[in-house]
Design a protein around this motif. Sequence first.
Motif, PDB file in Angstrom:
ATOM      1  N   THR A 141     -23.981 -39.106   0.666  1.00  0.00           N
ATOM      2  CA  THR A 141     -24.688 -39.023  -1.012  1.00  0.00           C
ATOM      3  C   THR A 141     -26.104 -38.862  -0.068  1.00  0.00           C
ATOM      4  N   VAL A 142     -26.718 -37.495   0.132  1.00  0.00           N
ATOM      5  CA  VAL A 142     -28.060 -37.535   0.187  1.00  0.00           C
ATOM      6  C   VAL A 142     -28.740 -37.027  -0.474  1.00  0.00           C
ATOM      7  N   ALA A 143     -30.021 -37.122  -2.009  1.00  0.00           N
ATOM      8  CA  ALA A 143     -30.508 -36.438  -2.196  1.00  0.00           C
ATOM      9  C   ALA A 143     -31.659 -35.903  -2.491  1.00  0.00           C
ATOM     10  N   ILE A 144     -32.095 -34.593  -2.213  1.00  0.00           N
ATOM     11  CA  ILE A 144     -33.142 -33.810  -1.247  1.00  0.00           C
ATOM     12  C   ILE A 144     -33.987 -33.872  -2.620  1.00  0.00           C
ATOM     13  N   VAL A 145     -35.730 -34.552  -2.640  1.00  0.00           N
ATOM     14  CA  VAL A 145     -35.605 -34.393  -3.638  1.00  0.00           C
ATOM     15  C   VAL A 145     -37.222 -32.602  -3.322  1.00  0.00           C
ATOM     16  N   GLY A 146     -36.708 -31.535  -4.025  1.00  0.00           N
ATOM     17  CA  GLY A 146     -38.335 -30.426  -3.160  1.00  0.00           C
ATOM     18  C   GLY A 146     -36.920 -29.691  -2.384  1.00  0.00           C
ATOM     19  N   LEU A 188     -37.267 -37.278   0.783  1.00  0.00           N
ATOM     20  CA  LEU A 188     -38.772 -37.194  -0.500  1.00  0.00           C
ATOM     21  C   LEU A 188     -39.366 -35.894   0.517  1.00  0.00           C
ATOM     22  N   VAL A 189     -39.344 -34.731  -0.281  1.00  0.00           N
ATOM     23  CA  VAL A 189     -39.727 -33.574   0.614  1.00  0.00           C
ATOM     24  C   VAL A 189     -40.943 -32.620  -0.266  1.00  0.00           C
ATOM     25  N   ALA A 190     -40.621 -33.251  -1.525  1.00  0.00           N
ATOM     26  CA  ALA A 190     -41.629 -32.462  -1.869  1.00  0.00           C
ATOM     27  C   ALA A 190     -43.042 -32.822  -2.129  1.00  0.00           C
ATOM     28  N   VAL A 191     -44.402 -31.763  -2.978  1.00  0.00           N
ATOM     29  CA  VAL A 191     -45.336 -32.108  -2.973  1.00  0.00           C
ATOM     30  C   VAL A 191     -46.438 -32.156  -4.014  1.00  0.00           C
ATOM     31  N   SER A 192     -45.413 -32.983  -4.682  1.00  0.00           N
ATOM     32  CA  SER A 192     -46.200 -33.662  -6.023  1.00  0.00           C
ATOM     33  C   SER A 192     -45.583 -35.424  -6.172  1.00  0.00           C
ATOM     34  N   GLU A 193     -46.520 -36.034  -6.728  1.00  0.00           N
ATOM     35  CA  GLU A 193     -46.150 -37.604  -6.721  1.00  0.00           C
ATOM     36  C   GLU A 193     -45.831 -38.428  -7.000  1.00  0.00           C
ATOM     37  N   PRO A 227     -28.152 -48.917  -4.452  1.00  0.00           N
ATOM     38  CA  PRO A 227     -27.760 -50.347  -4.138  1.00  0.00           C
ATOM     39  C   PRO A 227     -27.916 -50.555  -2.836  1.00  0.00           C
ATOM     40  N   ARG A 228     -28.131 -50.702  -1.826  1.00  0.00           N
ATOM     41  CA  ARG A 228     -28.195 -51.488   0.116  1.00  0.00           C
ATOM     42  C   ARG A 228     -29.015 -49.436   0.102  1.00  0.00           C
ATOM     43  N   GLY A 229     -28.952 -48.180  -0.868  1.00  0.00           N
ATOM     44  CA  GLY A 229     -29.402 -47.071   0.517  1.00  0.00           C
ATOM     45  C   GLY A 229     -31.012 -46.899   0.613  1.00  0.00           C
ATOM     46  N   THR A 230     -31.250 -45.950   1.021  1.00  0.00           N
ATOM     47  CA  THR A 230     -32.637 -45.578   1.435  1.00  0.00           C
ATOM     48  C   THR A 230     -33.821 -44.593   0.939  1.00  0.00           C
ATOM     49  N   VAL A 231     -34.890 -44.667   0.983  1.00  0.00           N
ATOM     50  CA  VAL A 231     -35.988 -43.340   1.073  1.00  0.00           C
ATOM     51  C   VAL A 231     -36.135 -43.512   1.861  1.00  0.00           C
ATOM     52  N   VAL A 232     -35.988 -41.642   2.313  1.00  0.00           N
ATOM     53  CA  VAL A 232     -37.679 -41.592   3.442  1.00  0.00           C
ATOM     54  C   VAL A 232     -38.242 -40.619   2.174  1.00  0.00           C
ATOM     55  N   VAL A 233     -39.680 -41.110   2.821  1.00  0.00           N
ATOM     56  CA  VAL A 233     -40.662 -40.334   2.845  1.00  0.00           C
ATOM     57  C   VAL A 233     -40.998 -39.431   3.737  1.00  0.00           C
ATOM     58  N   ILE A 234     -41.373 -38.732   3.515  1.00  0.00           N
ATOM     59  CA  ILE A 234     -41.671 -37.676   4.469  1.00  0.00           C
ATOM     60  C   ILE A 234     -43.154 -36.265   3.597  1.00  0.00           C
ATOM     61  N   GLY A 235     -42.881 -35.666   2.250  1.00  0.00           N
ATOM     62  CA  GLY A 235     -43.485 -35.303   1.787  1.00  0.00           C
ATOM     63  C   GLY A 235     -44.701 -35.975   2.038  1.00  0.00           C
ATOM     64  N   LEU A 236     -46.203 -35.021   1.829  1.00  0.00           N
ATOM     65  CA  LEU A 236     -47.447 -35.551   1.824  1.00  0.00           C
ATOM     66  C   LEU A 236     -48.727 -35.018   0.927  1.00  0.00           C
ATOM     67  N   PRO A 237     -48.397 -35.107  -0.666  1.00  0.00           N
ATOM     68  CA  PRO A 237     -49.279 -34.518  -1.693  1.00  0.00           C
ATOM     69  C   PRO A 237     -50.556 -35.380  -0.991  1.00  0.00           C
ATOM     70  N   ALA A 238     -50.784 -34.578  -1.634  1.00  0.00           N
ATOM     71  CA  ALA A 238     -52.678 -35.007  -1.377  1.00  0.00           C
ATOM     72  C   ALA A 238     -52.976 -37.044  -2.661  1.00  0.00           C
ATOM     73  N   LYS A 239     -53.693 -37.391  -1.738  1.00  0.00           N
ATOM     74  CA  LYS A 239     -53.729 -38.916  -2.607  1.00  0.00           C
ATOM     75  C   LYS A 239     -52.653 -39.449  -3.369  1.00  0.00           C
ATOM     76  N   ALA A 240     -51.337 -38.632  -2.885  1.00  0.00           N
ATOM     77  CA  ALA A 240     -50.591 -39.579  -3.562  1.00  0.00           C
ATOM     78  C   ALA A 240     -49.961 -41.099  -3.246  1.00  0.00           C
ATOM     79  N   TYR A 241     -48.812 -42.095  -4.155  1.00  0.00           N
ATOM     80  CA  TYR A 241     -48.551 -43.196  -3.603  1.00  0.00           C
ATOM     81  C   TYR A 241     -47.472 -43.592  -4.308  1.00  0.00           C
ATOM     82  N   ILE A 242     -46.580 -44.737  -3.253  1.00  0.00           N
ATOM     83  CA  ILE A 242     -45.220 -44.434  -3.161  1.00  0.00           C
ATOM     84  C   ILE A 242     -45.734 -45.683  -4.621  1.00  0.00           C
ATOM     85  N   ARG A 243     -44.455 -45.543  -5.395  1.00  0.00           N
ATOM     86  CA  ARG A 243     -44.546 -46.801  -6.275  1.00  0.00           C
ATOM     87  C   ARG A 243     -42.723 -47.029  -6.552  1.00  0.00           C
TER      88      ARG A 243
END
Length: 351
Positions: free
Chosen positions: A174-179, A248-253, A265-281
């Motif tokens: 299962t993959v969650a699509i954010v955005g 992560l394909v959303a445009v908010s932080e 657990p053992r899962g992967t978060v894939v960072v793709i969206g590029l909201p301005a001045k955002a940080y991953i936490r």
Amino acid sequence: KIPTEQWAQIAEKVGGPLQYKKIPVPKPGPADVLINIKYSGVCHTDLHALNGDWPLDVKLPLVGGHEGAGIVVARGELVTDDIAKIGEAVGVKWLNDSCLSCTFCQQADEPLCLKAKLSGYTVDGSFQQFCVASARHVSHIPEGVPLDEIAPVLCAGITVYKGLKESGARPGQTVAIVGAGGGLGALAQQYAKAMGLHTIAIDTGDDKKKLCEEMGSKVFIDFAKSSDIIKDVKAATKDGLGPHAVLLVAVSEKPFQQAAEYVRPRGTVVVIGLPAKAYIRAPVFESVVKMIRIQASYVGNRQDGEEALDFFARGLIKVPFKTVDLKDLPKVFDLMHQGQIAGRYVLKIPD
Ligand code: 8ID
Ligand code: ZN
């Protein structure tokens, strides 16, 4: 036969406004082709470029656009390849050109090339009738594929296809699509489905909910209505342990600071969206004891591009899009800014 002037949407400065006017037709360099663009998708990246959202300077004046589908009409004198022949349908991607000889290019990581040229950002893109791109970087559009529907695949499709591969998610998982209701998100659900994955769609509003159901997601979580997104995403998986991957394909932080908490657990978060001045936490303790992976993904190489197009040519991908004329690009950007686009807008470029 090739005119000297052409219609284009052009920004003289960061922030716009856009001007719809006639500009000279560019000349292809020795290793380039000139493409008569028929349709161009509008990616949120084009709006980031216009707004100067990122710490990378744009070319000015700028013709945006990097989902351009069209026909080769001229070739530079060094282009002798079988690819990109006159009359062939090709796609202009974000990666307009790269050096092909640095350590990254040699390993097929062309997007990481330090000399990469970016369509609609560091070089003029597809919001014009005639666009220049490197012959070795254009995508070959298979015969019979409609140029309007394929346009969004040239950035959104390639990017999410690559992101799904980078996630390591396997058929049945299962993959969650954010955005999920946006351009990348809609296609991410289609590619995930074609790859045998279950999808959890996260976005907001009834239009996007409906779209996500059409794209094959059985679960839609409205982030604006959910009072505990982490609980809701985990609960949407059979065993309650969370999705194997998150795209992560959303445009908010905000979601970039939540995903690590609901990925399995053992899962992967894939960072793709590029909201301005955002940080991953991510919380250190939970990340460690769950052995999660955070992986960024940036467009795709030429092979990813050919594969993403091949998925489409095989009938596995349906692109939800609306078409408007090139002159209406400012209206598309307005809707995009308001978060009101379900799927993608494609511009018809005048003949
Ligand atoms: O190579 C790359 N990494 C790459 C390639 C192409 C595009 C990255 N991008 C980036 C774009 O620059 C942009 O930042 O991906 C992002 C998404 O592009 P898009 O799909 O073209 O944007 P869109 O159509 O506006 O969709 C964005 C969606 O995010 C939703 C919105 O409702 C919209 O449907 N969204 C937001 I804003 N906040 C959300 C949240 N908290 C959210 N969805 C879920 N949770
Ligand atoms: Zn894009």
